[in-house]
Motif scaffolding. Sequence first.
Motif, PDB file in Angstrom:
ATOM      1  N   ALA A 164       0.725  -1.086  -0.013  1.00 47.25           N
ATOM      2  CA  ALA A 164      -0.142   0.185  -0.006  1.00 47.25           C
ATOM      3  C   ALA A 164       0.861   1.282   0.050  1.00 47.25           C
ATOM      4  N   GLY A 165       2.000   1.247   0.850  1.00 44.21           N
ATOM      5  CA  GLY A 165       2.845   2.419   0.669  1.00 44.21           C
ATOM      6  C   GLY A 165       3.414   2.564  -0.601  1.00 44.21           C
ATOM      7  N   LEU A 166       3.824   1.435  -1.151  1.00 45.97           N
ATOM      8  CA  LEU A 166       4.509   1.468  -2.357  1.00 45.97           C
ATOM      9  C   LEU A 166       3.468   2.357  -3.404  1.00 45.97           C
ATOM     10  N   LEU A 167       2.212   1.721  -3.436  1.00 49.69           N
ATOM     11  CA  LEU A 167       1.196   2.250  -4.429  1.00 49.69           C
ATOM     12  C   LEU A 167       1.107   3.631  -4.507  1.00 49.69           C
ATOM     13  N   ALA A 168       1.539   4.130  -3.536  1.00 50.18           N
ATOM     14  CA  ALA A 168       0.977   5.635  -3.123  1.00 50.18           C
ATOM     15  C   ALA A 168       2.004   6.569  -4.262  1.00 50.18           C
ATOM     16  N   GLU A 169       2.867   6.001  -5.011  1.00 46.89           N
ATOM     17  CA  GLU A 169       3.761   6.572  -6.021  1.00 46.89           C
ATOM     18  C   GLU A 169       2.924   6.641  -7.169  1.00 46.89           C
ATOM     19  N   TRP A 170       1.826   5.926  -7.211  1.00 54.63           N
ATOM     20  CA  TRP A 170       0.818   5.903  -8.321  1.00 54.63           C
ATOM     21  C   TRP A 170      -0.492   6.521  -8.368  1.00 54.63           C
ATOM     22  N   GLY A 171      -0.867   6.818  -7.130  1.00 58.02           N
ATOM     23  CA  GLY A 171      -2.151   7.380  -6.937  1.00 58.02           C
ATOM     24  C   GLY A 171      -2.500   7.657  -5.549  1.00 58.02           C
ATOM     25  N   GLN A 172      -3.979   7.922  -5.262  1.00 60.50           N
ATOM     26  CA  GLN A 172      -4.557   8.193  -3.984  1.00 60.50           C
ATOM     27  C   GLN A 172      -4.993   6.488  -3.521  1.00 60.50           C
ATOM     28  N   VAL A 173      -4.162   5.906  -2.660  1.00 63.78           N
ATOM     29  CA  VAL A 173      -4.577   4.763  -2.410  1.00 63.78           C
ATOM     30  C   VAL A 173      -5.495   4.469  -0.986  1.00 63.78           C
ATOM     31  N   THR A 174      -6.474   3.602  -1.365  1.00 63.38           N
ATOM     32  CA  THR A 174      -7.268   3.071  -0.361  1.00 63.38           C
ATOM     33  C   THR A 174      -6.870   1.494   0.013  1.00 63.38           C
ATOM     34  N   LEU A 175      -6.485   1.257   1.243  1.00 58.30           N
ATOM     35  CA  LEU A 175      -6.069   0.002   1.777  1.00 58.30           C
ATOM     36  C   LEU A 175      -7.168  -0.786   2.119  1.00 58.30           C
ATOM     37  N   PHE A 176      -7.941  -1.452   1.245  1.00 54.81           N
ATOM     38  CA  PHE A 176      -9.000  -2.249   2.056  1.00 54.81           C
ATOM     39  C   PHE A 176      -8.535  -3.340   2.875  1.00 54.81           C
ATOM     40  N   ALA A 177      -8.806  -3.373   4.329  1.00 52.26           N
ATOM     41  CA  ALA A 177      -7.989  -4.123   5.188  1.00 52.26           C
ATOM     42  C   ALA A 177      -8.272  -5.875   4.880  1.00 52.26           C
ATOM     43  N   GLU A 226       3.025   1.114  14.186  1.00 53.90           N
ATOM     44  CA  GLU A 226       3.903   1.525  13.428  1.00 53.90           C
ATOM     45  C   GLU A 226       3.410   1.503  12.001  1.00 53.90           C
ATOM     46  N   ASP A 227       2.733   0.380  11.392  1.00 52.38           N
ATOM     47  CA  ASP A 227       2.227   0.231  10.026  1.00 52.38           C
ATOM     48  C   ASP A 227       1.434   1.322   9.696  1.00 52.38           C
ATOM     49  N   ALA A 228       0.489   1.586  10.611  1.00 52.95           N
ATOM     50  CA  ALA A 228      -0.591   2.680  10.473  1.00 52.95           C
ATOM     51  C   ALA A 228      -0.139   4.002  10.474  1.00 52.95           C
ATOM     52  N   ALA A 229       0.953   4.179  11.272  1.00 53.06           N
ATOM     53  CA  ALA A 229       1.669   5.630  11.215  1.00 53.06           C
ATOM     54  C   ALA A 229       2.324   5.828   9.626  1.00 53.06           C
ATOM     55  N   ARG A 230       2.972   4.685   9.305  1.00 46.66           N
ATOM     56  CA  ARG A 230       3.625   4.718   8.155  1.00 46.66           C
ATOM     57  C   ARG A 230       2.707   5.100   6.839  1.00 46.66           C
ATOM     58  N   LEU A 231       1.593   4.281   6.897  1.00 46.87           N
ATOM     59  CA  LEU A 231       0.555   4.438   5.839  1.00 46.87           C
ATOM     60  C   LEU A 231       0.154   5.970   5.978  1.00 46.87           C
TER      61      LEU A 231
END
Length: 302
Positions: free
Chosen positions: A157-170, A178-183
Amino acid sequence: MTFDAVIIGGSFAGLSAALMLARARREVLVIDGGLPRNRFAAHSHGVLGLDGIAGSELLRRAKVQLLDYPTVRWLSDTVDSASRTADGFAVHTTGGETWAARKLLLATGIRDELPALPGLAERWGHSVLHCPYCHGYEIGGGAIGLLGGHPMSSTMAGLLAEWGQVTLFAHGMTLDEEDAARLQRRGVTVERTQVVGLDGEAPQLSAAVLADGRRIDLRALFVTARQHMGSPLVEQLGCALDESPVGVLVRVDAQKQTTVPGVYAAGDATVVGNITLANAEGVRAGISLHHALVAEDSAVIP
């Protein structure tokens, strides 16, 4: 006739290996069932000098060039079984033919097991995708989704942010702090309500439909498909497998030889990659197989 090598699978890895052996003037048989993994995608991207050309067209050109070599034979068929013989291997096809080979190269690829989500399969390779390096640029930015539930989903999900506005469907997965903060730093929105379907005129995608009735507008959805061996031959021959984050892969050494002497493997069955990596894997396997043939031919027989 006994071929120096029978290559099972005529996609990018198999063709690349066959080309190396053909240029060494070795007798090669390529057996291919005509179902390359990337057949669902209209175009192939990230292939140096050939960007945007359909994978089917790349394979067509490669096959034409390969068959210009007089020591190469092509058979459109499926291999049912393969077994060791005193002189190498016997390969048996669905068409009822048996072929002899000194060495085998398995370029049989993998089979993608897609998530069981209504509307997903008919969009696979068009607006439902697996590789941002292959398709991300063409999305053109905007709203994109990632179907979670995989151990690598947060990283992806963090990687995909290079290509658009990302929604991670949990999709049932939990995220630590830590993951939540990074995202959050990457601008990724986390949606915890279950996705129950996809909407839009297939193969295009307009939205993900959630269990509570909401629709999340999307231009594309990325998923991580579970990978399985594309052919039972790998296990039938006794080749060892290794677990990877996306499924099993054939265990090979630096020369692309499997744990079974005389059996080589290359392509998607051995590495998580793309067309370019499959080509490189095939070249390495073809050269290594040729080295083994030369070593046998020059061995002193007592």
